[in-house]
Design a protein around this motif. Sequence first.
Motif, PDB file in Angstrom:
ATOM      1  N   SER A   1       0.856  -1.191   0.000  1.00  0.00           N
ATOM      2  CA  SER A   1       0.000   0.000   0.000  1.00  0.00           C
ATOM      3  C   SER A   1       0.886   1.233   0.000  1.00  0.00           C
ATOM      4  N   GLY A   2       0.335   2.333  -0.454  1.00  0.00           N
ATOM      5  CA  GLY A   2       1.099   3.564  -0.507  1.00  0.00           C
ATOM      6  C   GLY A   2       0.235   4.761  -0.148  1.00  0.00           C
ATOM      7  N   THR A   3       0.858   5.714   0.538  1.00  0.00           N
ATOM      8  CA  THR A   3       0.176   6.940   0.922  1.00  0.00           C
ATOM      9  C   THR A   3       1.142   8.104   0.730  1.00  0.00           C
ATOM     10  N   LEU A   4       0.648   9.187   0.139  1.00  0.00           N
ATOM     11  CA  LEU A   4       1.456  10.380  -0.077  1.00  0.00           C
ATOM     12  C   LEU A   4       1.073  11.438   0.950  1.00  0.00           C
ATOM     13  N   TYR A   5       2.098  12.038   1.591  1.00  0.00           N
ATOM     14  CA  TYR A   5       1.896  13.080   2.593  1.00  0.00           C
ATOM     15  C   TYR A   5       2.643  14.343   2.190  1.00  0.00           C
TER      16      TYR A   5
ATOM     17  N   LYS B   1       0.107  16.002   6.350  1.00  0.00           N
ATOM     18  CA  LYS B   1      -1.266  15.851   5.878  1.00  0.00           C
ATOM     19  C   LYS B   1      -1.314  14.833   4.742  1.00  0.00           C
ATOM     20  N   GLN B   2      -2.241  13.879   4.855  1.00  0.00           N
ATOM     21  CA  GLN B   2      -2.395  12.870   3.806  1.00  0.00           C
ATOM     22  C   GLN B   2      -2.944  13.524   2.550  1.00  0.00           C
ATOM     23  N   ILE B   3      -2.270  13.295   1.424  1.00  0.00           N
ATOM     24  CA  ILE B   3      -2.659  13.872   0.138  1.00  0.00           C
ATOM     25  C   ILE B   3      -3.375  12.833  -0.723  1.00  0.00           C
ATOM     26  N   ILE B   4      -2.781  11.653  -0.849  1.00  0.00           N
ATOM     27  CA  ILE B   4      -3.336  10.589  -1.690  1.00  0.00           C
ATOM     28  C   ILE B   4      -3.160   9.248  -0.981  1.00  0.00           C
ATOM     29  N   ASP B   5      -4.217   8.445  -0.982  1.00  0.00           N
ATOM     30  CA  ASP B   5      -4.137   7.060  -0.506  1.00  0.00           C
ATOM     31  C   ASP B   5      -4.275   6.172  -1.739  1.00  0.00           C
ATOM     32  N   PHE B   6      -3.255   5.401  -2.043  1.00  0.00           N
ATOM     33  CA  PHE B   6      -3.248   4.570  -3.245  1.00  0.00           C
ATOM     34  C   PHE B   6      -3.915   3.213  -3.035  1.00  0.00           C
ATOM     35  N   GLY B   7      -4.352   2.934  -1.833  1.00  0.00           N
ATOM     36  CA  GLY B   7      -5.002   1.656  -1.580  1.00  0.00           C
ATOM     37  C   GLY B   7      -3.992   0.535  -1.409  1.00  0.00           C
ATOM     38  N   THR B   8      -4.515  -0.694  -1.382  1.00  0.00           N
ATOM     39  CA  THR B   8      -3.698  -1.880  -1.139  1.00  0.00           C
ATOM     40  C   THR B   8      -3.883  -2.873  -2.272  1.00  0.00           C
TER      41      THR B   8
ATOM     42  N   TYR C   1       6.232  13.130   0.957  1.00  0.00           N
ATOM     43  CA  TYR C   1       6.721  11.831   1.395  1.00  0.00           C
ATOM     44  C   TYR C   1       5.763  10.742   0.928  1.00  0.00           C
ATOM     45  N   LEU C   2       6.317   9.744   0.249  1.00  0.00           N
ATOM     46  CA  LEU C   2       5.549   8.576  -0.156  1.00  0.00           C
ATOM     47  C   LEU C   2       5.889   7.453   0.816  1.00  0.00           C
ATOM     48  N   LYS C   3       4.896   7.038   1.591  1.00  0.00           N
ATOM     49  CA  LYS C   3       5.081   5.946   2.554  1.00  0.00           C
ATOM     50  C   LYS C   3       4.584   4.670   1.899  1.00  0.00           C
ATOM     51  N   ILE C   4       5.476   3.697   1.753  1.00  0.00           N
ATOM     52  CA  ILE C   4       5.161   2.418   1.116  1.00  0.00           C
ATOM     53  C   ILE C   4       5.195   1.329   2.185  1.00  0.00           C
TER      54      ILE C   4
END
Length: 82
Positions: free
Chosen positions: A28-32, A37-44, A65-68
């Motif tokens: 899963s990935g989330t961009l902050y 602040k969360q910008i985009i949730d890419f799902g799983t 920041y892209l959290k993978i």
Amino acid sequence: MSDRTSSRQRLVSRFIVQQKLGSQQTVSGTLYDSAGKQIIDFGTSKTNVINFNLDLKERGAGIYYLKINKDNSIQTVKLIKQ
């Protein structure tokens, strides 16, 4: 604005993050933004290749920041948009 400047702005607005995994994993990935602040949730999804194609042209200059999240690890990728 010249075509040259316009082209340069498009280049620094697009980021591609790719990584081949040794086996299929749940990813899963989330961009902050820099404030957290969360910008985009890419799902799983279940995959053996990480492939995030980010277009930040609608976002201001700054640090993102892209959290993978992978099966057993978390990776953070720092992106700088100029």
